[in-house]
Design a protein around this motif. Structure first.
Motif, PDB file in Angstrom:
ATOM      1  N   UNK A 120     190.402  -2.726 -19.015  1.00  0.00           N
ATOM      2  CA  UNK A 120     191.583  -2.295 -18.273  1.00  0.00           C
ATOM      3  C   UNK A 120     191.274  -2.475 -16.791  1.00  0.00           C
ATOM      4  N   UNK A 121     191.967  -3.397 -16.164  1.00  0.00           N
ATOM      5  CA  UNK A 121     191.718  -3.632 -14.742  1.00  0.00           C
ATOM      6  C   UNK A 121     192.394  -2.550 -13.903  1.00  0.00           C
ATOM      7  N   UNK A 122     191.964  -2.457 -12.676  1.00  0.00           N
ATOM      8  CA  UNK A 122     192.540  -1.445 -11.788  1.00  0.00           C
ATOM      9  C   UNK A 122     193.971  -1.786 -11.388  1.00  0.00           C
ATOM     10  N   UNK A 123     194.343  -3.057 -11.509  1.00  0.00           N
ATOM     11  CA  UNK A 123     195.701  -3.463 -11.158  1.00  0.00           C
ATOM     12  C   UNK A 123     196.649  -3.455 -12.360  1.00  0.00           C
ATOM     13  N   UNK A 124     196.182  -2.994 -13.513  1.00  0.00           N
ATOM     14  CA  UNK A 124     197.022  -2.971 -14.710  1.00  0.00           C
ATOM     15  C   UNK A 124     198.133  -1.936 -14.563  1.00  0.00           C
ATOM     16  N   UNK A 125     199.243  -2.213 -15.216  1.00  0.00           N
ATOM     17  CA  UNK A 125     200.383  -1.302 -15.135  1.00  0.00           C
ATOM     18  C   UNK A 125     200.104  -0.016 -15.907  1.00  0.00           C
ATOM     19  N   UNK A 126     200.910   0.991 -15.608  1.00  0.00           N
ATOM     20  CA  UNK A 126     200.765   2.286 -16.287  1.00  0.00           C
ATOM     21  C   UNK A 126     201.056   2.126 -17.785  1.00  0.00           C
TER      22      UNK A 126
END
Length: 123
Positions: free
Chosen positions: A109-115
């Motif tokens: 899970x990247x830090x820029x992934x959506x909620x």
């Protein structure tokens, strides 16, 4: 009435997103206030615990859902759909965006992934 209206209202949102614990508590609080409180001035005593009310009817409860566990189950359902039907549009879009080179279970899970994606991965 509680189960069919108030408890069912957040269901669609819970299929897409992991609700914060505070929001789960506020929804549960609204359910319990309706069940136990007469009015703001005249509060009634809680004769049955909320834990007992969330048990199934077969076990002696009223069958209310524990919102935290229900939210996790709905998110797991979407994860299962991505795993079992990788050719569906939802799976192709999400895996194409967030894990194009890895398997769904192995992607980070990247830090820029959506909620929404974070919730699905938690499920």
């Amino acid at each position: 009435m509680l189960k069919s209206v108030l408890a069912a209202m957040p269901t669609y949102t819970m299929t897409c997103f992991k609700l914060p614990a505070g929001l789960n508590k506020r929804i549960q609080s609204a359910l319990t206030r309706f069940w136990w409180d007469g009015s703001q001035e005249n509060k009634r005593m809680c004769w049955v615990s909320w834990k007992k009310l969330t048990k199934s009817k077969r076990e002696g409860g009223l069958g209310f859902r524990d919102l935290h566990h229900f939210n996790d189950a709905l998110l797991a359902k979407i994860s299962w759909r991505i795993l079992t039907k990788p050719s569906c549009l939802l799976a192709r879009v999400l895996t194409g965006k967030y894990c194009p080179e890895k398997n769904f279970l192995e992607c980070d899970i990247s830090t820029s992934a959506s909620h929404g994606w974070r919730g699905i991965c938690l499920g």
